[in-house]
Design an enzyme around this catalytic site. Structure first.
Site, mmCIF file in Angstrom:
data_model
loop_
_atom_site.group_PDB
_atom_site.id
_atom_site.type_symbol
_atom_site.label_atom_id
_atom_site.label_comp_id
_atom_site.label_asym_id
_atom_site.label_seq_id
_atom_site.Cartn_x
_atom_site.Cartn_y
_atom_site.Cartn_z
ATOM 1 N N ASP A 1 98.624 -109.713 36.968
ATOM 2 C CA ASP A 1 99.381 -110.021 38.179
ATOM 3 C C ASP A 1 100.227 -111.278 37.972
ATOM 4 O OD1 ASP A 1 99.662 -109.415 41.097
ATOM 5 O OD2 ASP A 1 98.905 -111.457 41.293
ATOM 6 N N GLU B 1 102.821 -107.550 34.930
ATOM 7 C CA GLU B 1 103.753 -107.496 36.047
ATOM 8 C C GLU B 1 104.566 -108.775 35.907
ATOM 9 O OE1 GLU B 1 104.311 -108.117 40.775
ATOM 10 O OE2 GLU B 1 102.911 -109.256 39.602
HETATM 11 C C1 GLC Z 1 101.757 -109.248 42.806
HETATM 12 C C2 GLC Z 1 101.010 -108.136 43.512
HETATM 13 C C3 GLC Z 1 101.182 -108.317 44.984
HETATM 14 C C4 GLC Z 1 100.602 -109.653 45.376
HETATM 15 C C5 GLC Z 1 101.203 -110.789 44.559
HETATM 16 C C6 GLC Z 1 100.401 -112.047 44.683
HETATM 17 O O1 GLC Z 1 103.114 -109.182 42.994
HETATM 18 O O2 GLC Z 1 101.463 -106.891 43.052
HETATM 19 O O3 GLC Z 1 100.583 -107.280 45.717
HETATM 20 O O4 GLC Z 1 100.857 -109.889 46.732
HETATM 21 O O5 GLC Z 1 101.239 -110.471 43.200
HETATM 22 O O6 GLC Z 1 99.196 -111.936 43.991
#
Ligand code: GLC
Length: 543
Positions: free
Chosen positions: A212, A277
């Site tokens: 994340d 991500e």
């Molecule tokens: C990422 C996740 C999202 C979350 C954010 C903070 O973007 O996919 O759902 O709110 O991180 O952890």
């Protein structure tokens, strides 16, 4: 034009290169105990469905102990399961069954920030400015004579300032909600802790991690201003995500973290992987997260962001394949996830949106690389746009008015009444309500129904797994096609698979590519060829 991907490795350790990964938003997948919230046992009970659907792996969103301010992306204990979702024994039973069915398990890891209820943060609040407890987070003094101004102009991704002041006058950084304080990744204890957390889950058999906010852990030295934000100029800093540089994202030093993580993953057998991500200014900078000494994959959100046009898809596909050639790792194709409006709705909603979404699925699944599906896309679920405000739980909603709840509505499994089999028989609870139109979209309603979206996905995934042209990474060859039509081939020996997508505003005759294998809409015979309707896609096979 041929775009090829190097060395199509298909050994077990390389399973992720061409896998289809199904994202399970745990809270909304299947509720085994009737409290209206999905749980690990619910996933375990539904594994045969996923096996039959034909996916290779599941990515589970966070199920760790959490106050659930941000749907579990605010973790209070990284080594335990929140009671809402079950316990560690449930996790172990679920992963054992998944592996027995040949399904791999990827778990989410949230290293950029903890929950404000994490023992480290409660200790930091109880300790004095300058203490070792505060050093694990990013505390700073404010600006102005009395320190009443935040330390800099950084803005939370969820809107508003990225800093919150504590009673003794210091401020702490949170790039997301105030309940998600950012960790100080220049602190050795933070690094050691997360390396240990990785091992904890690897020891429990996980096959990979989705990282994340993988681009966020290192902040520029001196915490320099961005120079604008929505409070000063009305322009949100998050507009630069994926387009520009921000002092709190994609700093070069972040790569040291992944160079330390990779040997840990590699020390376990069976091909343990990690997908980032990450948001970076250019595809080239995004590609720096990938490689034999860093991560295996990074989500390419350009495909998700492509508009419904042949040019837009063609451009994004060419860029992604060219990048993957350079880094020697496959592209990750994504159409939807738990943060974005579902693609049925993005493509126009209603019947048009669904037609296009079905065509996009055939486009995505014919491309070389790894595809990530988001739960419910195989049912053609649209975004739920009319959730009552008082039920919305996304913390971003309160700060910006934008909410991600509409893509997180529990999955309809069966039956005539909401929540459509989400819970055990007779259970009427679901943490977000499903619309009445979802009765016709349930798994039971679509199973065995010719032409249903579920059967389309099943057919496409079956072919993807067995067809020689799609079985390895290979490359694609674009074909000459009329305006608004995308057509490409993949080959293996004498067998050729052609994928054609009609994004123009009139039906087109497609001729000479052999026998149709699967189509997202009904084809008719015309002039010795096949008539492909508007907003639809087909796979042909020729020997
Ligand atoms: C990422 C996740 C999202 C979350 C954010 C903070 O973007 O996919 O759902 O709110 O991180 O952890």
């Amino acid at each position: 034009m041929t775009v090829s991907i190097p060395s199509p490795l298909t050994s077990d350790a390389d399973w992720w290169r061409s896998a289809v990964v199904y994202q399970v938003y745990v809270r909304s997948f299947a509720d085994s105990d009737g409290d209206g919230i999905g749980d690990l046992h619910g996933i375990r009970e539904r594994l045969p469905y996923l096996r039959e659907l034909g996916v290779d792996a599941l990515w589970l969103t966070p199920f760790y102990t959490s106050p659930m301010v941000d749907g579990g992306y605010d973790v209070a204990d990284y080594r335990d399961v929140d009671p809402m979702f079950g316990n560690l024994a449930d996790f172990e039973a679920m992963i054992t069954d998944a592996h027995a069915l040949g399904l791999r398990i990827i778990v989410d890891i949230v290293p950029n920030h903890t929950s404000d209820q994490h023992p480290w943060f409660t200790a930091a609040l109880a300790a004095a400015p300058g203490s070792p407890e505060r050093a694990r987070y990013l505390f700073a003094d404010g600006k102005g004579d009395d320190g009443a101004q935040p330390p800099n102009d950084w803005e939370s991704i969820f809107g508003g300032p990225a800093w919150t002041r504590v009673p003794d006058g210091q401020w702490y950084l949170h790039l997301f909600d105030p309940a998600q304080p950012d960790l100080n990744w220049r602190h050795p204890e933070v690094r050691a802790e997360f390396e240990d957390i990785l091992r904890f889950w690897l020891d429990r058999g996980v096959d990979g991690f989705r990282i994340d906010v993988a681009h966020g852990m290192i902040k520029a030295e001196g915490l320099p201003d961005v120079g604008f934000n929505s409070m000063t100029t009305g322009r949100r800093q998050s507009e630069l995500l994926g387009k520009g540089r921000l002092p709190y994202f994609d700093q070069d030093e972040v790569h040291d973290i992944y160079r330390a993580w990779r040997p840990i993953l590699d020390s376990y057998p069976g091909g343990r992987m990690a997908v980032a991500e990450a948001w970076a200014e250019t595809p080239q900078r995004l590609a720096r997260y990938i490689g034999p000494d860093e991560l295996h994959q990074a989500f390419s959100f350009d495909f998700l962001d492509a508009t419904w046009s042949a040019d837009s898809f063609r451009k994004v596909i060419d860029t992604a394949l060219a990048e993957s050639t350079i880094v020697g790792a496959p592209t990750t194709w994504v159409l939807s996830n738990h943060d974005r409006q579902r693609h049925v709705t993005r493509y126009g909603d209603g019947e048009i949106g669904l037609r296009r979404a079905r065509a996009a699925a055939l486009l995505m699944l014919a491309l070389p690389g790894c595809a990530y599906l988001y739960q419910g896309e195989e049912l053609g679920l649209p975004e739920v746009l009319d959730l009552p405000d008082e039920l919305r739980q996304d913390p971003a909603f309160l700060r910006t008015g934008e909410s991600r709840d509409g893509c997180r509505v529990p999955i309809p499994w069966s039956g005539e009444l909401a929540p459509y089999g989400f819970g055990p028989a007779g259970s009427e609870l679901s943490w977000l309500p499903a619309p009445t139109t979802w009765r016709a979209l349930s798994v039971a309603a679509q199973t065995g129904t010719p032409g249903s979206t579920l059967e389309l996905y099943r057919a496409a995934l079956r072919i993807r797994h067995t067809h020689p042209t799609l079985a390895d990474l290979g490359g694609i060859t674009w074909l000459e096609s009329g305006p608004g039509v995308l057509a490409f081939q993949r080959e293996a020996g004498d067998t050729v698979l052609t994928c054609a997508v009609n994004i123009s505003d009139a039906p087109v005759v497609i001729d000479g590519y052999g026998t149709p294998l699967v189509a997202s809409a009904t084809l008719t015979e015309r002039d010795g060829g096949h008539l492909l309707p508007v907003d639809s896609a087909v796979w042909f096979e020729r020997h």
